[in-house]
Design a protein around this motif. Structure first.
Motif, PDB file in Angstrom:
ATOM      1  N   ALA A   1       0.855  -1.191   0.000  1.00  0.00           N
ATOM      2  CA  ALA A   1       0.000   0.000   0.000  1.00  0.00           C
ATOM      3  C   ALA A   1       0.888   1.237   0.000  1.00  0.00           C
ATOM      4  O   ALA A   1       2.088   1.162   0.259  1.00  0.00           O
ATOM      5  N   VAL A   2       0.260   2.378  -0.285  1.00  0.00           N
ATOM      6  CA  VAL A   2       0.922   3.674  -0.181  1.00  0.00           C
ATOM      7  C   VAL A   2       0.082   4.514   0.770  1.00  0.00           C
ATOM      8  O   VAL A   2      -1.143   4.608   0.614  1.00  0.00           O
ATOM      9  N   MET A   3       0.753   5.104   1.753  1.00  0.00           N
ATOM     10  CA  MET A   3       0.058   5.895   2.767  1.00  0.00           C
ATOM     11  C   MET A   3       0.131   7.378   2.416  1.00  0.00           C
ATOM     12  O   MET A   3       1.169   7.864   1.957  1.00  0.00           O
ATOM     13  N   VAL A   4      -0.990   8.070   2.651  1.00  0.00           N
ATOM     14  CA  VAL A   4      -1.078   9.523   2.465  1.00  0.00           C
ATOM     15  C   VAL A   4      -1.639  10.138   3.736  1.00  0.00           C
ATOM     16  O   VAL A   4      -2.267   9.448   4.541  1.00  0.00           O
ATOM     17  N   GLY A   5      -1.424  11.415   3.908  1.00  0.00           N
ATOM     18  CA  GLY A   5      -2.024  12.137   5.033  1.00  0.00           C
ATOM     19  C   GLY A   5      -3.337  12.752   4.591  1.00  0.00           C
ATOM     20  O   GLY A   5      -3.370  13.477   3.590  1.00  0.00           O
ATOM     21  N   ASP A   6      -4.414  12.468   5.289  1.00  0.00           N
ATOM     22  CA  ASP A   6      -5.747  12.983   4.926  1.00  0.00           C
ATOM     23  C   ASP A   6      -5.760  14.486   4.665  1.00  0.00           C
ATOM     24  O   ASP A   6      -6.410  14.951   3.733  1.00  0.00           O
TER      25      ASP A   6
END
Length: 188
Positions: A38-43
């Motif tokens: 997965a790739v994580m992003v900041g909301d």
């Protein structure tokens, strides 16, 4: 020992304006990339899509945190004062997007290869997009568990890659950093 840092583009899927965009992730552990899930992003982080003919010479579109544009000026827009921004999104807008992983070892893995939210993503360094391999880090495990993505462990107790990571099978993970980076460069 210090692992080399690398920035990698994961191609977003879809038929809309984000389809084909390369989501830029930055990692200091290239050996974990074959296990990416997965790739994580900041909301609440603001992201931009920029159009650039660097670093490959072909015009491509890249996604990264707006706050990190200046850090990537040399690679993305070396001859311009500012980047050509063609899209703006928040991390929340990006959650759920799917992408093509850099390695196909775990293609078809249930619920994998999506952009997911993580509150610890920052714009202090890197690109504001963080690659995650659930078996290699406490935060990674928490996020992949929350997302229902089962972790994969293609590394034996001796620290060597195992099947299905056939290109590096038997290689000590830290010794695989440079061959992995070479593979990624050749693929662009």
């Amino acid at each position: 020992r210090q692992d080399p840092a690398v920035t990698v583009g994961f191609k977003l899927e879809g038929d809309d304006e984000l389809g084909g965009v390369l989501a830029l992730i930055w990692t200091t552990t290239p050996w974990t990339l074959p296990s990416n899930l997965a790739v994580m992003v900041g909301d609440d982080i603001d992201y931009v899509v920029v159009e650039s003919d660097g670093p490959t010479g072909d015009v491509r579109r890249y996604l990264l945190a707006e706050a990190r544009l200046a850090a990537y000026k040399r690679e993305l827009f070396p001859d311009a004062d500012e980047a050509t921004v063609v899209g703006r999104y928040t991390g929340a807008d990006l959650v759920g997007r799917t992408y093509q992983p850099a390695f196909s070892y775990f293609e078809g893995h249930d619920r994998a290869f999506r952009l997911v939210a993580a509150e610890f993503v920052t714009t202090t360094d890197g690109t504001g997009l963080v690659h995650t391999a659930g078996a290699f880090g406490e935060d990674d495990k928490v996020v992949t568990d929350r997302e229902g993505i089962e972790a994969v462990m293609p590394v034996g107790k001796d620290g060597r890659f195992t099947f299905p990571v056939t290109d590096y099978e038997g290689m000590q993970v830290f010794d695989a950093n440079l061959p992995i980076i070479d593979h990624l460069k050749a693929a662009t």
